[in-house]
Design a protein around this motif. Structure first.
Motif, PDB file in Angstrom:
ATOM      1  N   ARG A  59       0.821  -1.176   0.069  1.00 54.03           N
ATOM      2  CA  ARG A  59      -0.055  -0.150   0.066  1.00 54.03           C
ATOM      3  C   ARG A  59       0.889   1.173   0.012  1.00 54.03           C
ATOM      4  O   ARG A  59       1.807   1.239  -0.809  1.00 54.03           O
ATOM      5  CB  ARG A  59      -0.963  -0.072   1.274  1.00 54.03           C
ATOM      6  N   ASP A  60       0.651   2.055   0.815  1.00 52.15           N
ATOM      7  CA  ASP A  60       1.307   3.268   0.895  1.00 52.15           C
ATOM      8  C   ASP A  60       2.778   3.135   1.371  1.00 52.15           C
ATOM      9  O   ASP A  60       3.696   3.511   0.425  1.00 52.15           O
ATOM     10  CB  ASP A  60       0.821   4.519   2.077  1.00 52.15           C
ATOM     11  N   ALA A  61       3.146   2.392   2.090  1.00 53.99           N
ATOM     12  CA  ALA A  61       4.605   1.879   2.387  1.00 53.99           C
ATOM     13  C   ALA A  61       4.605   0.307   2.199  1.00 53.99           C
ATOM     14  O   ALA A  61       3.513  -0.236   1.968  1.00 53.99           O
ATOM     15  CB  ALA A  61       4.790   2.182   3.938  1.00 53.99           C
ATOM     16  N   MET A  62       5.846  -0.001   1.798  1.00 54.21           N
ATOM     17  CA  MET A  62       5.744  -1.590   1.476  1.00 54.21           C
ATOM     18  C   MET A  62       6.240  -2.307   2.598  1.00 54.21           C
ATOM     19  O   MET A  62       7.006  -2.036   3.124  1.00 54.21           O
ATOM     20  CB  MET A  62       6.629  -1.609   0.381  1.00 54.21           C
ATOM     21  N   LEU A  63       5.745  -3.426   2.813  1.00 52.69           N
ATOM     22  CA  LEU A  63       5.856  -4.257   3.989  1.00 52.69           C
ATOM     23  C   LEU A  63       6.678  -5.439   3.474  1.00 52.69           C
ATOM     24  O   LEU A  63       6.051  -6.130   2.727  1.00 52.69           O
ATOM     25  CB  LEU A  63       4.790  -4.696   4.895  1.00 52.69           C
ATOM     26  N   LEU A  64       8.004  -5.830   3.435  1.00 50.22           N
ATOM     27  CA  LEU A  64       8.644  -6.735   3.159  1.00 50.22           C
ATOM     28  C   LEU A  64       9.398  -7.857   3.989  1.00 50.22           C
ATOM     29  O   LEU A  64       9.677  -7.406   4.848  1.00 50.22           O
ATOM     30  CB  LEU A  64       9.826  -5.974   2.295  1.00 50.22           C
ATOM     31  N   GLU A  65       9.489  -9.005   3.361  1.00 52.36           N
ATOM     32  CA  GLU A  65      10.140 -10.016   4.120  1.00 52.36           C
ATOM     33  C   GLU A  65      11.564 -10.327   3.636  1.00 52.36           C
ATOM     34  O   GLU A  65      11.633 -10.418   2.512  1.00 52.36           O
ATOM     35  CB  GLU A  65       9.356 -11.294   4.240  1.00 52.36           C
ATOM     36  N   VAL A  66      12.437  -9.840   4.347  1.00 51.29           N
ATOM     37  CA  VAL A  66      13.991 -10.211   3.972  1.00 51.29           C
ATOM     38  C   VAL A  66      15.000 -10.837   4.908  1.00 51.29           C
ATOM     39  O   VAL A  66      14.918 -10.294   6.150  1.00 51.29           O
ATOM     40  CB  VAL A  66      14.549  -8.493   3.856  1.00 51.29           C
ATOM     41  N   ARG A  67      15.194 -12.021   4.561  1.00 45.67           N
ATOM     42  CA  ARG A  67      15.914 -12.696   5.718  1.00 45.67           C
ATOM     43  C   ARG A  67      15.466 -13.186   6.621  1.00 45.67           C
ATOM     44  O   ARG A  67      15.801 -13.032   7.812  1.00 45.67           O
ATOM     45  CB  ARG A  67      17.172 -12.307   5.688  1.00 45.67           C
ATOM     46  N   GLY A  68      13.883 -13.512   6.717  1.00 42.90           N
ATOM     47  CA  GLY A  68      13.037 -13.839   7.897  1.00 42.90           C
ATOM     48  C   GLY A  68      12.931 -12.531   8.568  1.00 42.90           C
ATOM     49  O   GLY A  68      12.184 -12.753   9.972  1.00 42.90           O
ATOM     50  N   THR A  69      13.192 -11.286   8.288  1.00 49.17           N
ATOM     51  CA  THR A  69      12.595 -10.242   9.154  1.00 49.17           C
ATOM     52  C   THR A  69      11.819  -9.418   8.294  1.00 49.17           C
ATOM     53  O   THR A  69      12.044  -9.323   7.055  1.00 49.17           O
ATOM     54  CB  THR A  69      13.990  -9.412   9.558  1.00 49.17           C
ATOM     55  N   ARG A  70      10.811  -8.740   8.781  1.00 48.91           N
ATOM     56  CA  ARG A  70       9.749  -8.014   7.956  1.00 48.91           C
ATOM     57  C   ARG A  70      10.354  -6.383   8.175  1.00 48.91           C
ATOM     58  O   ARG A  70      10.829  -5.884   9.229  1.00 48.91           O
ATOM     59  CB  ARG A  70       8.581  -7.759   8.784  1.00 48.91           C
ATOM     60  N   LEU A  71      10.445  -5.743   7.098  1.00 48.56           N
ATOM     61  CA  LEU A  71      10.866  -4.301   6.858  1.00 48.56           C
ATOM     62  C   LEU A  71       9.702  -3.545   6.380  1.00 48.56           C
ATOM     63  O   LEU A  71       9.071  -3.839   5.351  1.00 48.56           O
ATOM     64  CB  LEU A  71      12.075  -4.289   6.140  1.00 48.56           C
ATOM     65  N   ALA A  72       9.528  -2.158   6.707  1.00 53.63           N
ATOM     66  CA  ALA A  72       8.599  -1.442   6.100  1.00 53.63           C
ATOM     67  C   ALA A  72       9.484  -0.381   5.419  1.00 53.63           C
ATOM     68  O   ALA A  72      10.141   0.554   6.098  1.00 53.63           O
ATOM     69  CB  ALA A  72       7.607  -0.949   7.163  1.00 53.63           C
ATOM     70  N   LEU A  73       9.165   0.030   4.120  1.00 52.05           N
ATOM     71  CA  LEU A  73      10.151   1.019   3.407  1.00 52.05           C
ATOM     72  C   LEU A  73       9.045   2.023   2.696  1.00 52.05           C
ATOM     73  O   LEU A  73       8.012   1.246   2.139  1.00 52.05           O
ATOM     74  CB  LEU A  73      11.007   0.430   2.450  1.00 52.05           C
ATOM     75  N   GLY A  74       9.317   3.141   2.615  1.00 56.01           N
ATOM     76  CA  GLY A  74       8.249   4.236   2.026  1.00 56.01           C
ATOM     77  C   GLY A  74       8.418   4.039   0.424  1.00 56.01           C
ATOM     78  O   GLY A  74       9.403   3.503   0.002  1.00 56.01           O
ATOM     79  N   SER A  75       7.470   4.418  -0.223  1.00 60.52           N
ATOM     80  CA  SER A  75       7.541   4.370  -1.659  1.00 60.52           C
ATOM     81  C   SER A  75       8.647   5.266  -2.402  1.00 60.52           C
ATOM     82  O   SER A  75       9.150   4.981  -3.512  1.00 60.52           O
ATOM     83  CB  SER A  75       6.113   4.959  -2.258  1.00 60.52           C
ATOM     84  N   ALA A  76       9.143   6.427  -1.666  1.00 59.12           N
ATOM     85  CA  ALA A  76      10.339   7.205  -2.310  1.00 59.12           C
ATOM     86  C   ALA A  76      11.491   6.365  -2.378  1.00 59.12           C
ATOM     87  O   ALA A  76      12.297   6.334  -3.180  1.00 59.12           O
ATOM     88  CB  ALA A  76      10.495   8.444  -1.482  1.00 59.12           C
ATOM     89  N   LEU A  77      11.806   5.334  -1.121  1.00 56.10           N
ATOM     90  CA  LEU A  77      13.032   4.519  -1.193  1.00 56.10           C
ATOM     91  C   LEU A  77      12.601   3.267  -2.097  1.00 56.10           C
ATOM     92  O   LEU A  77      13.764   3.088  -2.863  1.00 56.10           O
ATOM     93  CB  LEU A  77      12.980   4.053   0.155  1.00 56.10           C
TER      94      LEU A  77
END
Length: 95
Positions: free
Chosen positions: A64-82
């Motif tokens: 959605r507005d920010a992306m929720l990602l699973e990376v190496r077993g950890t969840r990260l939220a990154l903004g659309s600009a990044l």
């Protein structure tokens, strides 16, 4: 499972086109591999410290507005600009 169509870019380093796009163009449920990270030096350093670097496999959990990602077993939220500056390749894409 339905195949996902992503916008493509021509890679100048290879003769064959690879299916790549900006991370922010990927829908939820997509599995991708990071190809390139283009952002400020501080942001790139922080992402790499978190294990988010070229060659890393990423699952898009929510887009959605920010992306929720699973990376190496950890969840990260990154903004659309990044995420707009992060180029990825669909894992199941044919080269």
């Amino acid at each position: 499972m339905a195949q996902i169509q992503l916008p493509t870019l021509q890679s100048q380093n290879t003769s064959a086109a690879r299916t790549t796009c900006a991370l922010n163009a990927c829908p939820a449920g997509t599995r991708v591999t990071v190809v390139d990270i283009e952002c400020s030096g501080d942001e790139a350093c922080r992402l790499r410290a978190l294990g988010f670097c070229e060659g890393t496999s990423v699952n898009v959990i929510d887009a959605r507005d920010a992306m929720l990602l699973e990376v190496r077993g950890t969840r990260l939220a990154l903004g659309s600009a990044l995420t707009a500056g992060i180029t990825v390749q669909l894992v199941n894409a044919r080269s």
